[in-house]
Design a protein around this motif. Sequence first.
Motif, mmCIF file in Angstrom:
data_model
loop_
_atom_site.group_PDB
_atom_site.id
_atom_site.type_symbol
_atom_site.label_atom_id
_atom_site.label_comp_id
_atom_site.label_asym_id
_atom_site.label_seq_id
_atom_site.Cartn_x
_atom_site.Cartn_y
_atom_site.Cartn_z
ATOM 1 N N GLU A 115 -73.659 21.917 -71.407
ATOM 2 C CA GLU A 115 -73.586 22.043 -72.659
ATOM 3 C C GLU A 115 -72.670 22.723 -73.161
ATOM 4 O OE1 GLU A 115 -77.023 25.123 -71.754
ATOM 5 O OE2 GLU A 115 -78.278 23.766 -73.158
ATOM 6 N N LYS A 116 -72.340 23.313 -72.847
ATOM 7 C CA LYS A 116 -70.569 23.965 -73.567
ATOM 8 C C LYS A 116 -70.165 23.158 -74.611
ATOM 9 C CE LYS A 116 -66.490 26.654 -72.805
ATOM 10 N NZ LYS A 116 -65.293 27.086 -71.851
ATOM 11 N N ALA A 118 -70.697 19.793 -74.366
ATOM 12 C CA ALA A 118 -71.409 18.412 -75.036
ATOM 13 C C ALA A 118 -72.017 19.597 -76.488
ATOM 14 C CB ALA A 118 -73.136 18.559 -74.428
ATOM 15 N N GLN A 119 -71.814 20.152 -76.925
ATOM 16 C CA GLN A 119 -72.020 20.776 -78.152
ATOM 17 C C GLN A 119 -70.916 20.984 -79.110
ATOM 18 O OE1 GLN A 119 -74.650 23.635 -77.399
ATOM 19 N NE2 GLN A 119 -75.310 22.662 -79.747
ATOM 20 N N HIS A 120 -69.758 20.906 -78.457
ATOM 21 C CA HIS A 120 -68.228 20.508 -79.614
ATOM 22 C C HIS A 120 -68.414 18.477 -79.542
ATOM 23 C CE1 HIS A 120 -65.924 24.462 -78.491
ATOM 24 N NE2 HIS A 120 -66.778 24.824 -77.876
ATOM 25 N N ASP A 122 -70.747 16.991 -79.382
ATOM 26 C CA ASP A 122 -72.194 16.604 -80.334
ATOM 27 C C ASP A 122 -72.870 15.680 -79.634
ATOM 28 O OD1 ASP A 122 -73.885 16.079 -82.299
ATOM 29 O OD2 ASP A 122 -72.867 14.606 -83.639
ATOM 30 N N LYS A 124 -74.967 16.779 -77.172
ATOM 31 C CA LYS A 124 -76.238 16.986 -76.222
ATOM 32 C C LYS A 124 -78.017 16.376 -76.435
ATOM 33 C CE LYS A 124 -78.361 21.663 -75.159
ATOM 34 N NZ LYS A 124 -78.951 23.339 -76.578
ATOM 35 N N ASP A 125 -77.823 15.936 -77.414
ATOM 36 C CA ASP A 125 -79.117 14.990 -77.421
ATOM 37 C C ASP A 125 -79.441 13.824 -76.171
ATOM 38 O OD1 ASP A 125 -79.970 17.043 -79.290
ATOM 39 O OD2 ASP A 125 -79.453 16.279 -81.463
ATOM 40 N N THR A 171 -62.241 13.474 -82.547
ATOM 41 C CA THR A 171 -63.360 14.312 -82.005
ATOM 42 C C THR A 171 -62.788 14.995 -80.495
ATOM 43 O OG1 THR A 171 -64.662 13.875 -82.597
ATOM 44 C CG2 THR A 171 -65.982 15.442 -80.731
#
Lengths: 277, 406
Positions: A115-116, A118-120, A122, A124-125, A171
């Motif tokens: 989760e941590k 995945a946020q970076h 992009d 998460k969804d 990224t």
Amino acid sequence: MAKSLLSIRDVTKNFAEVEALQKISLEIYSGEIVGLVGSNGAGKTTLLRLMAGVYKPSSGTVVLSNGEPVMNMRHELGVVPESTGLYSRLTAWENIRYHSRMHGVKDSIAWARTEKFAQHLDMKDSLGRHTKGFSRGMKQKTALLRALAHGPNILLLDEPTAGLDITSARTVRALVRQLRDEGGTVIYSTHQLAEAQQVCDRIVIIHNGEIRADGSPQQLLQDTETDSLEEAYVSLTLDQARTRKEDNTKESAFTGWWRRLFTPKTPSTTQEVMESE
Amino acid sequence: MSEGSFRRVRSIAKKEVVEFTRDWRTIIAIIVIPLLMFPLLFILFPVLLESEAAELDALELSIIIQTDGLPENLAENISLSGMNYSIEELPETSSLAVPGQDLDRVRNSSTDAVLRFESNEDIWNYAILHLSTSERSNEARYRILNVLSDWENSEIRERIDQGGLDVNETLDPLRWDGEISAGDVATSGEQSGMILSLFIPLVLAIWTYSSAIQPSIDMTAGERERGTLEALLCLPCSRMELLFGKWLAVATITGVGVLLQIFGLLFAIGYLATSSFIGVPQLSIVSILLIVLSIMLFAIMVVAFELALAMRSHSVKEAGSILAPALMLILFPALFTQVINLDGIEGFWFAIPVVNILLALRELLMNRVITEHVIIWAVSSVIYASLAAYYASKQFSREDIVTSLS
């Protein structure tokens, strides 16, 4: 001085008659990004697979700081192979969870780490989506999340930005630098010098199965007395690159004869081309 | 096996089964087809045949009778059999069966058949001209033969009667006394076991092999081709754990397929046949346990062998072209085993690969537990299964499995 995490000592790797790596020695230190740079067939992937414990060295050793062969300590590593290796009928999270379970990590811990990051990235969804419909960039990011979910000490990345668009590549590079800043160690294989210069603290140039140079980008420029890394690379790899072997498996006498039987002779003159029509 | 090792093997097997069954084509291949194949074959096929037969029965056929004098009752019976006929003179031919000038009439279907019927004092000669590739013509021949047969029977009875003999005593001097089935001392359970032993081993062998082909290829050469194997080999699991996990997944998928197929087969037979034809075989606990053991040993050997061959291959195409023809290694022994006589069979048969398990299954389904045979097939099967597993482990240990042709 930083602590040595991985030692490659006098490693040679042969595939049949081909000597893929010749007496390679390399120390990987904690908290650095090491770029493995070389042309196609130079031996980068072979070296990476040796570090990942997929291949056994023909001679020499690949050991971690505790002296254990890397093959027995694979839980210390996170690997992103060039092909990403995602299962298309599983979701991104299922792919990540499968690997973290194999590493013996609890799902809740793997999820928190995923989760941590995945946020970076992009992502998460997209964690609940099947990877079948993923773009190359999303696959690469998922493979990266998968490699990080069990909290490895060393991250091995094989061409992590190959085929990615500019934004995705940026990224990925930003995440790699962030991991280094948090104390992580990354080994980053690429054949793009500009990328290596951007990301890596240290560049190892491999050519024809040998290490031709090892140092920071500035050090390489100084040693080769050149103004750019491209010039430095060219000056270090002046000898012709060896031909890449398509398949490292031995062909039996019968299989070779059978294959040749149905392979038409390649014409060498215009007359032969016209005759073959 | 340590706890960690067991957990990894379970994770591999679980993931393989989940991934494999998420493909709808797989569900059709391992559930729908095995379950419906025999019911469709045994129930729908006879229904189709019946409707075709009814269609033929309803046909009005036209035939030509060439004769020098047709008995009246015979002509009447031909009319009653749904055949219109016209009478012609007998042609001049060397024998009645030679078509002569009638060849074209039958071939171009201007008539469905020609019956030639000639009187020769007390004997009658006949021949039927027909076109065996035409259903109408075949049907006409079949009806004519039936009418002639009935007419011949009544002629025989009449002549015996005219000779002053008793018709029944003359034609049926030897008679069974009582119920025919009462003479069989085998129990219905034993009879059921005998019938099941004729096809269960065959179905089991062929379906075990063939249903393991697709998952074996997908989980080895398929992974290699898709590039997922490299990521897997970077994980902290041994190649043996990998092999065992994949074996477990293929064996599970194959086991489900085989069980469903046998269930479908038994359902079809139960639906078609009367309850006395097939029932529950009479098996002892020892026989049941030995059946389970034999199937397990066979599955270990077959699945390990297929996984090894698939892992040796560099691509899905290569694996398919090796595993499909290798089915012959199972098919021929399986067919061969069906004709081997089990009474007084020599022990060496139970040491031959594939044949040993199939013979063992045949014996056990008939509730015959012969210690000597059990020892031979169990020991030889353990050896073959171990060899197959060893071969598979050698293939999984190869370094080049990380590379593929793609």
